[in-house]
Scaffold this motif. Structure first.
Motif, PDB file in Angstrom:
ATOM      1  N   THR A   1      32.488  38.969  35.424  1.00  0.00           N
ATOM      2  CA  THR A   1      33.450  38.814  36.524  1.00  0.00           C
ATOM      3  C   THR A   1      33.775  37.363  36.868  1.00  0.00           C
ATOM      4  O   THR A   1      34.786  37.091  37.517  1.00  0.00           O
ATOM      5  N   HIS A   2      32.893  36.435  36.450  1.00  0.00           N
ATOM      6  CA  HIS A   2      33.051  35.011  36.782  1.00  0.00           C
ATOM      7  C   HIS A   2      33.098  34.795  38.293  1.00  0.00           C
ATOM      8  O   HIS A   2      33.804  33.908  38.782  1.00  0.00           O
TER       9      HIS A   2
ATOM     10  N   ALA B   1      31.870  47.012  36.157  1.00  0.00           N
ATOM     11  CA  ALA B   1      32.740  47.441  35.061  1.00  0.00           C
ATOM     12  C   ALA B   1      34.192  47.482  35.509  1.00  0.00           C
ATOM     13  O   ALA B   1      35.095  47.014  34.791  1.00  0.00           O
ATOM     14  N   GLU B   2      34.443  48.021  36.692  1.00  0.00           N
ATOM     15  CA  GLU B   2      35.826  48.105  37.185  1.00  0.00           C
ATOM     16  C   GLU B   2      36.382  46.724  37.492  1.00  0.00           C
ATOM     17  O   GLU B   2      37.526  46.412  37.142  1.00  0.00           O
ATOM     18  N   TYR B   3      35.574  45.880  38.147  1.00  0.00           N
ATOM     19  CA  TYR B   3      36.041  44.530  38.472  1.00  0.00           C
ATOM     20  C   TYR B   3      36.298  43.723  37.203  1.00  0.00           C
ATOM     21  O   TYR B   3      37.246  42.925  37.139  1.00  0.00           O
ATOM     22  N   ALA B   4      35.460  43.908  36.197  1.00  0.00           N
ATOM     23  CA  ALA B   4      35.632  43.173  34.934  1.00  0.00           C
ATOM     24  C   ALA B   4      36.898  43.617  34.221  1.00  0.00           C
ATOM     25  O   ALA B   4      37.663  42.783  33.700  1.00  0.00           O
TER      26      ALA B   4
ATOM     27  N   ARG C   1      40.300  41.464  33.424  1.00  0.00           N
ATOM     28  CA  ARG C   1      40.842  41.380  32.070  1.00  0.00           C
ATOM     29  C   ARG C   1      42.313  41.768  32.046  1.00  0.00           C
ATOM     30  O   ARG C   1      43.106  41.245  31.256  1.00  0.00           O
ATOM     31  N   ASP C   2      42.695  42.685  32.938  1.00  0.00           N
ATOM     32  CA  ASP C   2      44.088  43.140  33.003  1.00  0.00           C
ATOM     33  C   ASP C   2      44.962  42.246  33.869  1.00  0.00           C
ATOM     34  O   ASP C   2      46.144  42.538  34.092  1.00  0.00           O
ATOM     35  N   GLY C   3      44.372  41.165  34.399  1.00  0.00           N
ATOM     36  CA  GLY C   3      45.149  40.239  35.208  1.00  0.00           C
ATOM     37  C   GLY C   3      45.240  40.600  36.678  1.00  0.00           C
ATOM     38  O   GLY C   3      46.104  40.078  37.394  1.00  0.00           O
ATOM     39  N   HIS C   4      44.355  41.515  37.144  1.00  0.00           N
ATOM     40  CA  HIS C   4      44.352  41.915  38.553  1.00  0.00           C
ATOM     41  C   HIS C   4      42.949  41.723  39.135  1.00  0.00           C
ATOM     42  O   HIS C   4      42.276  42.699  39.495  1.00  0.00           O
TER      43      HIS C   4
END
Length: 430
Positions: free
Chosen positions: A234-235, A391-394, A398-401
């Motif tokens: 997630t950084h 997982a959802e946040y990652a 990745r999808d730009g959101h």
């Protein structure tokens, strides 16, 4: 009378069993007839454990559905990676702080113990493909693991009715195992009396060292290893989410000592975080079997303590093999209190340690389980929530959101969490 007995907290009953066993072991060590309670308890575990492990793993694999719209790929990678890393951490800690146990009646390693790498690999392959019926009867856990995975994969093509039957059968055997575990306090009285009468207080003190090593490793993994995994994906600062999951999920799991009981709490916590229901409705129940880092730690450390006790040299190759075996077997751990302890014989068989010796270690596990199993369940259950959210946040990042995790946790904390109400309700029921 049994209903009333069952309504009493298992933790309280085990504490009473420890006290009674310790007192009897010190005051009347010659009353050997008390030891039969421990033998009966260990015997019942030896009988039910192979069937339980076989059905749980088979049932979990049969339920997998590909093509669903969820974050399944990321979740499963996180679950399996976390379990493997937990096992590696446990093996590393065991090398740094080796522990020896005093096992009543323990004998030197059998002649069938592996002597070289070729023998190890040969025995592993031969044992893995043994007759599955014989494996269940003899407690050959390597074969049980092998065939449960294959049959579970085959059942994915079966009808929903067939899968339901397998699942209900697994739940039935789990219920039987739970009934056996209800009598753990009596078994502990016998086991502790036998330990004190044969090894003295010094031998039992080694159990405390084992408990400290187990708990310290679990704390390290949850507060250092898991947050690092969250940060990598997630950084973002992982600790607001890490501590929130411990508070919302870890605390109730610590007291219920059951990942299955904690599933409704985790589902509600996911809703409070605003996660995608199509994702967490699958990942949270799946985490009950696929994400068992705490169980992998327990299996690895207690198996290596057994190997040290028996004088078995553990090479780097065998240690790595134990990491993978612990991680794989932990994914089939039962959602009931003390479930991970039933996997120790399978891991111990890797070193040629007999089932009888391994089951003595299982007995020790129930003695220290008042704390060990509570911490293990808290780690397992809280990390289900942690990795589902990660997982959802990652994937969103990745999808730009990208989602601000700190803000999401703060917003969830303001929802007088329905999860807190569920905790209260679960507490009342328990």
């Amino acid at each position: 009378m049994y209903r009333r007995y069952k309504d009493v907290s298992l933790i309280l009953k085990i504490v009473i069993g420890i006290i009674v066993g310790a007192v009897l072991g010190v005051l009347v060590p010659s009353w050997s007839f008390i030891d039969i309670l421990g033998k009966l308890f260990v015997g019942a575990l030896k009988a039910i454990a192979p069937l339980l492990v076989f059905l749980l793993i088979m049932s979990a694999i049969s339920k997998y559905r590909s093509g669903s719209k969820n974050h399944f790929g990321t979740v499963i990678v996180l679950y399996l990676s976390a379990t493997l890393l937990s096992s590696i951490a446990a093996v590393a800690v065991s090398y740094l702080f080796p522990i020896k146990l005093v096992l009543p009646g323990a004998i030197k390693i059998a002649e069938s113990a592996p002597k070289d790498l070729g023998t190890v690999v040969s025995d592993l392959l031969t044992n893995a493909v043994a007759n599955p019926i014989s494996a269940l009867v003899e407690g050959n856990y390597l074969a049980i693991l092998f065939w449960s995975v294959l049959i579970g994969a085959g059942l994915r093509l079966a009808s929903g009715t067939t899968k339901k039957v397998v699942t209900e059968f697994a739940e039935t055997v789990s219920s039987v195992a739970q009934t056996v575990i209800q009598f753990a306090p009596f078994g502990i009285v016998g086991l502790l009396h036998e330990s004190l009468s044969k090894t003295g207080v010094k031998g039992v003190m080694a159990y405390g060292q084992l408990l400290i090593l187990l708990v310290a490793t679990m704390v390290f993994v949850y507060l250092i290893v898991y947050p690092f995994m969250v940060w990598l994906l997630t950084h973002q600062n992982p600790y607001p989410l890490t501590f929130w999951t411990l508070k919302v999920s870890g605390i109730p799991a610590f007291f219920t000592r059951s990942g299955a009981v904690n599933i409704p709490i985790n589902l509600q916590a996911c809703e409070d975080l605003g996660l995608n229901k199509e994702s967490y409705a699958i990942s949270i129940p799946l985490g009950g079997s696929a994400n068992s880092g705490g169980a992998a730690i327990t299996v690895s450390i207690m198996t290596l303590a057994t190997a040290n006790t028996m004088g078995v040299h553990v090479s780097i190759f065998l240690a790595l093999l134990l990491c993978f075996l612990s991680a794989i077997s932990a994914t089939g751990v039962s959602g009931i209190a003390g479930g991970s302890l039933l996997l120790i014989p399978m891991a111990a068989s890797l070193f040629g340690i007999s089932n009888d010796i391994a089951m003595q270690v299982v007995g020790i596990g129930f003695i220290i389980g008042v704390v060990q199993d509570s911490v293990e369940t808290a780690v397992n259950s809280a990390s289900d929530l942690l990795f589902t959210a990660t997982a959802e946040y990652a994937d969103d990042r990745r999808d730009g959101h990208p989602v601000d995790m700190r803000a999401a946790v703060k917003a969830a904390g303001k929802v007088k969490t329905k999860a807190a109400k569920l905790v209260e309700e679960e507490g009342e029921q328990i």
